[in-house]
Design a protein around this motif. Structure first.
Motif, mmCIF file in Angstrom:
data_model
loop_
_atom_site.group_PDB
_atom_site.id
_atom_site.type_symbol
_atom_site.label_atom_id
_atom_site.label_comp_id
_atom_site.label_asym_id
_atom_site.label_seq_id
_atom_site.Cartn_x
_atom_site.Cartn_y
_atom_site.Cartn_z
ATOM 1 N N THR A 169 -62.141 -44.162 9.576
ATOM 2 C CA THR A 169 -60.839 -44.067 10.224
ATOM 3 C C THR A 169 -59.898 -45.146 9.691
ATOM 4 N N LEU A 170 -58.686 -44.722 9.371
ATOM 5 C CA LEU A 170 -57.632 -45.634 8.934
ATOM 6 C C LEU A 170 -57.116 -46.404 10.135
ATOM 7 N N LEU A 171 -56.985 -47.728 10.009
ATOM 8 C CA LEU A 171 -56.455 -48.570 11.082
ATOM 9 C C LEU A 171 -55.000 -48.961 10.840
ATOM 10 N N GLY A 172 -54.583 -48.963 9.585
ATOM 11 C CA GLY A 172 -53.245 -49.375 9.192
ATOM 12 C C GLY A 172 -53.303 -49.862 7.756
ATOM 13 N N ALA A 173 -52.356 -50.711 7.381
ATOM 14 C CA ALA A 173 -52.337 -51.271 6.032
ATOM 15 C C ALA A 173 -51.498 -52.535 6.044
ATOM 16 N N GLY A 174 -51.656 -53.322 4.998
ATOM 17 C CA GLY A 174 -50.886 -54.554 4.867
ATOM 18 C C GLY A 174 -50.183 -54.623 3.529
ATOM 19 N N LEU A 175 -48.942 -55.080 3.546
ATOM 20 C CA LEU A 175 -48.266 -55.390 2.291
ATOM 21 C C LEU A 175 -48.905 -56.652 1.733
ATOM 22 N N THR A 176 -49.193 -56.640 0.450
ATOM 23 C CA THR A 176 -49.861 -57.765 -0.185
ATOM 24 C C THR A 176 -49.497 -57.815 -1.662
ATOM 25 N N ASN A 177 -49.850 -58.899 -2.301
ATOM 26 C CA ASN A 177 -49.725 -59.002 -3.750
ATOM 27 C C ASN A 177 -51.094 -59.097 -4.420
ATOM 28 N N ARG A 178 -52.157 -59.092 -3.615
ATOM 29 C CA ARG A 178 -53.532 -59.194 -4.133
ATOM 30 C C ARG A 178 -54.446 -58.190 -3.431
ATOM 31 N N PRO A 179 -54.276 -56.893 -3.717
ATOM 32 C CA PRO A 179 -55.102 -55.886 -3.056
ATOM 33 C C PRO A 179 -56.536 -55.880 -3.595
ATOM 34 N N THR A 180 -57.469 -55.504 -2.734
ATOM 35 C CA THR A 180 -58.858 -55.347 -3.167
ATOM 36 C C THR A 180 -58.998 -54.122 -4.057
ATOM 37 N N ILE A 181 -58.355 -53.022 -3.668
ATOM 38 C CA ILE A 181 -58.395 -51.790 -4.455
ATOM 39 C C ILE A 181 -57.234 -51.847 -5.444
ATOM 40 N N LYS A 182 -57.573 -52.041 -6.695
ATOM 41 C CA LYS A 182 -56.559 -52.180 -7.731
ATOM 42 C C LYS A 182 -56.353 -50.848 -8.445
ATOM 43 N N LYS A 183 -55.469 -50.832 -9.423
ATOM 44 C CA LYS A 183 -55.158 -49.656 -10.220
ATOM 45 C C LYS A 183 -54.600 -48.520 -9.360
ATOM 46 N N MET A 184 -53.779 -48.891 -8.378
ATOM 47 C CA MET A 184 -53.073 -47.902 -7.567
ATOM 48 C C MET A 184 -51.586 -48.034 -7.812
ATOM 49 N N GLU A 185 -50.836 -47.051 -7.350
ATOM 50 C CA GLU A 185 -49.386 -47.085 -7.515
ATOM 51 C C GLU A 185 -48.811 -48.248 -6.718
ATOM 52 N N PRO A 186 -47.941 -49.053 -7.311
ATOM 53 C CA PRO A 186 -47.285 -50.114 -6.529
ATOM 54 C C PRO A 186 -46.345 -49.490 -5.508
ATOM 55 N N VAL A 187 -46.084 -50.217 -4.435
ATOM 56 C CA VAL A 187 -45.169 -49.729 -3.402
ATOM 57 C C VAL A 187 -43.740 -49.736 -3.937
ATOM 58 N N ILE A 188 -43.421 -50.709 -4.763
ATOM 59 C CA ILE A 188 -42.077 -50.817 -5.348
ATOM 60 C C ILE A 188 -42.213 -51.258 -6.795
ATOM 61 N N GLU A 189 -41.320 -50.764 -7.628
ATOM 62 C CA GLU A 189 -41.369 -51.135 -9.049
ATOM 63 C C GLU A 189 -40.873 -52.539 -9.265
#
Length: 149
Positions: free
Chosen positions: A129-149
């Motif tokens: 189950t998804l609980l939410g998410a956090g804006l960050t500059n150091r995500p654990t799951i890398k190689k994903m689309e950035p939120v902003i260019e």
């Protein structure tokens, strides 16, 4: 089903309907939680649990995983990619969330989830189950689309 492999978020005046990538399939290692696998089955269950509203609250995107502070945005919908290997969210950004993103203070999103969510009132379990998410500059799951260019 719509594929959300699109350019990073382009902020508009309303910010309604912005799409962000939450997950991708893979095996990952977290300093605190150890090794974990994100599978297509896990993502499908997360999507179903979101649609069923098993958490009983709106899911926030916060700053740096500080879920006790203000929200940067609210997750309105989650959708699997056509191949089932990515989970995307439609987000309604708060005015400050939009400002922080437009000023490029954060670039990535890091999801918060549990593998076997249990409702604290009914004690029923729901699986991943998804609980939410956090804006960050150091995500654990890398190689994903950035939120902003």
């Amino acid at each position: 089903m719509t594929t959300y492999r699109t350019p990073a978020l382009k902020l508009s005046d309303s910010n309604v309907g912005d799409k962000v990538q939450l997950f991708r399939v893979g095996t990952f290692h977290h300093a605190e939680y150890g090794k974990f696998n994100i599978t297509p089955e896990l993502l499908k269950t997360m999507e179903q649990n979101f649609k069923l509203g098993v958490r009983g609250v709106d899911l926030a995107i916060d700053y740096r995983h500080d879920s006790e502070d203000v929200a940067a945005g609210w997750i309105k919908e989650v959708t699997l990619s056509e191949d089932g290997k990515e989970l995307w969210a439609t987000v309604e950004w708060t005015p400050n969330g939009s400002k922080v993103l437009s000023e490029k203070e954060f670039r990535y999103l890091s999801p918060e989830f549990v593998f076997d969510y249990q409702d604290n009132e009914t004690l029923k379990t729901y699986g991943p189950t998804l609980l939410g998410a956090g804006l960050t500059n150091r995500p654990t799951i890398k190689k994903m689309e950035p939120v902003i260019e």
